[in-house]
Design an enzyme around this catalytic site. Structure first.
Site, PDB file in Angstrom:
ATOM      1  N   SER A 211       0.798  -1.223   0.000  1.00 35.09           N
ATOM      2  CA  SER A 211       0.000   0.000   0.000  1.00 35.09           C
ATOM      3  C   SER A 211       0.831   1.274   0.000  1.00 35.09           C
ATOM      4  O   SER A 211       0.337   2.338  -0.371  1.00 35.09           O
ATOM      5  CB  SER A 211      -0.942   0.015   1.205  1.00 35.09           C
ATOM      6  OG  SER A 211      -0.215  -0.132   2.413  1.00 35.09           O
TER       7      SER A 211
ATOM      8  N   ASP B 187      -2.998   7.776   8.411  1.00 36.02           N
ATOM      9  CA  ASP B 187      -3.738   6.863   9.279  1.00 36.02           C
ATOM     10  C   ASP B 187      -2.737   6.191  10.206  1.00 36.02           C
ATOM     11  O   ASP B 187      -1.648   6.713  10.416  1.00 36.02           O
ATOM     12  CB  ASP B 187      -4.579   5.868   8.471  1.00 36.02           C
ATOM     13  CG  ASP B 187      -3.747   4.982   7.557  1.00 36.02           C
ATOM     14  OD1 ASP B 187      -2.512   4.903   7.751  1.00 36.02           O
ATOM     15  OD2 ASP B 187      -4.313   4.361   6.638  1.00 36.02           O
TER      16      ASP B 187
ATOM     17  N   HIS C 142       0.113   4.673   7.375  1.00 36.68           N
ATOM     18  CA  HIS C 142       0.472   5.251   6.079  1.00 36.68           C
ATOM     19  C   HIS C 142       0.843   6.731   6.203  1.00 36.68           C
ATOM     20  O   HIS C 142       0.130   7.493   6.857  1.00 36.68           O
ATOM     21  CB  HIS C 142      -0.682   5.083   5.093  1.00 36.68           C
ATOM     22  CG  HIS C 142      -1.030   3.658   4.836  1.00 36.68           C
ATOM     23  ND1 HIS C 142      -2.169   3.056   5.346  1.00 36.68           N
ATOM     24  CD2 HIS C 142      -0.388   2.702   4.123  1.00 36.68           C
ATOM     25  CE1 HIS C 142      -2.206   1.791   4.954  1.00 36.68           C
ATOM     26  NE2 HIS C 142      -1.140   1.557   4.218  1.00 36.68           N
TER      27      HIS C 142
END
Length: 335
Positions: free
Chosen positions: A34, A306, A309
């Site tokens: 991600s 978050d 990330h």
């Protein structure tokens, strides 16, 4: 490890560069998770993961990621990106029947997906950045687990070379213990240790392959460490708290029904359990009714968007540092 040398040494004659020259590249081929996913998981999950907003256009952040921003430093750069949110280095679906591993991608399969539609070219710069999901999301965080991650990366890179890749760039990991997720899960010391151990394994792997000149290492941990020690130099004022708290649904999509959105009928129980099994992904799934009414987030000064990330500001800084390193090691040839 021996098969690496058998394979790579056999290719030395084809890849010798003059002592004072840099190998050329015109395209980046990316494999990762991600931290580098520019929309692959979003398309796979029909626009539900990551929820946009608050996530930016299918990225796991609040803006463009480091990878896509490289085109600023290298105008005309082509990027073939197979990175997918949730991806692991190790193919755990081959060693466990746990539903959470049956939907999530892995490094070996990302390579397969690439080779099914494309091929490695002599002027490709192939980048591998893995490990965060193995250690932080799924808890495979012993030193033996790290060796298995190293072996998966080694095997994948060997496969790439056999399929024509000429230059491979490994990224190591930042200190995962510094993430809000590690603090909330009370695993700071454990994942800090395994991050450092992983990075030593990556350094050793790179040194072992240095004589053939095909593999290099970008130490991204040093870039993150600098941000943590001197955050003001990067426009950061908060390196501990996430901008977006998320709502950690125990079973993603479980609060929703097909009557809320007909697209949800595409997700079976296995899909939902797979996302629920990875807290780094589960945070990115929000009830669409809630997010439609949510106010825009102000992430100014925040290091983390978050629980794991980075924000777009951090991605921009990482992109600049990565571009500087790449430029020092390789010659860019725009098509």
């Amino acid at each position: 490890m021996k098969k690496w040398f058998v394979c790579l040494l056999g290719l030395v004659a084809l890849t010798v560069q003059a002592a004072d020259s840099r190998p050329a590249f015109s395209r980046i081929v990316m494999f990762g998770d991600s931290l580098s996913d520019t929309g692959k998981m979003y398309r796979k999950m029909l626009g539900f993961l990551p929820s946009s907003p608050p996530y930016y256009e299918g990225r796991f952040s609040n803006g463009p990621l480091w990878l896509e921003q490289l085109t600023t430093q290298f105008p005309g750069l082509t990027i073939a990106n197979e990175a997918e949110g949730g991806a692991t280095a190790v193919a755990y679906n081959k060693i466990s029947w746990n539903p959470k591993y049956q939907v999530i991608n892995n490094l070996d399969y990302e390579v397969t997906q690439f080779l099914e539609k494309d091929r490695f070219k002599p002027d490709d710069l192939v980048i591998l950045w893995f490990g965060a999901n193995d250690y932080l999301a799924y808890g495979w965080n012993t030193e033996q687990d790290a060796k298995r991650v190293r072996d998966a990366i080694s095997d994948a890179a060997n496969r790439m070379v056999l399929n024509g890749a000429k230059q491979i760039l490994l990224f190591n990991l930042p200190d995962l213990g510094q993430t809000p997720n590690a603090r909330s899960q009370k695993v700071v010391d454990k994942v800090s240790h395994i991050s450092a151990y992983h990075n030593q394994l990556m350094l050793n792997l790179t040194r072992q392959l240095a004589p053939v000149g095909l593999v290099k290492l970008f130490e991204i941990d040093k870039q993150f460490a600098e941000m943590l020690s001197d955050p003001q130099n990067f426009g950061l004022s908060d390196t501990e708290n996430a901008c977006y708290g998320g709502d950690y649904l125990g079973k993603p999509f479980s609060l929703l029904s097909a009557s809320t959105d007909s697209r949800l009928s595409a997700f079976n129980l296995q899909d939902r359990l797979a996302i629920a099994g990875n807290p780094l992904l589960a945070q990115a799934v929000a009830n669409p009714m809630a997010r439609r009414s949510a106010s825009p987030l102000n992430c100014e000064g925040k290091m983390f968007f978050d629980d794991v990330h980075p924000t777009k500001v951090v991605h921009a800084a990482l992109s600049e540092r990565a571009a500087t390193f790449i430029e020092s090691q390789y010659e860019f040839l725009a098509h």
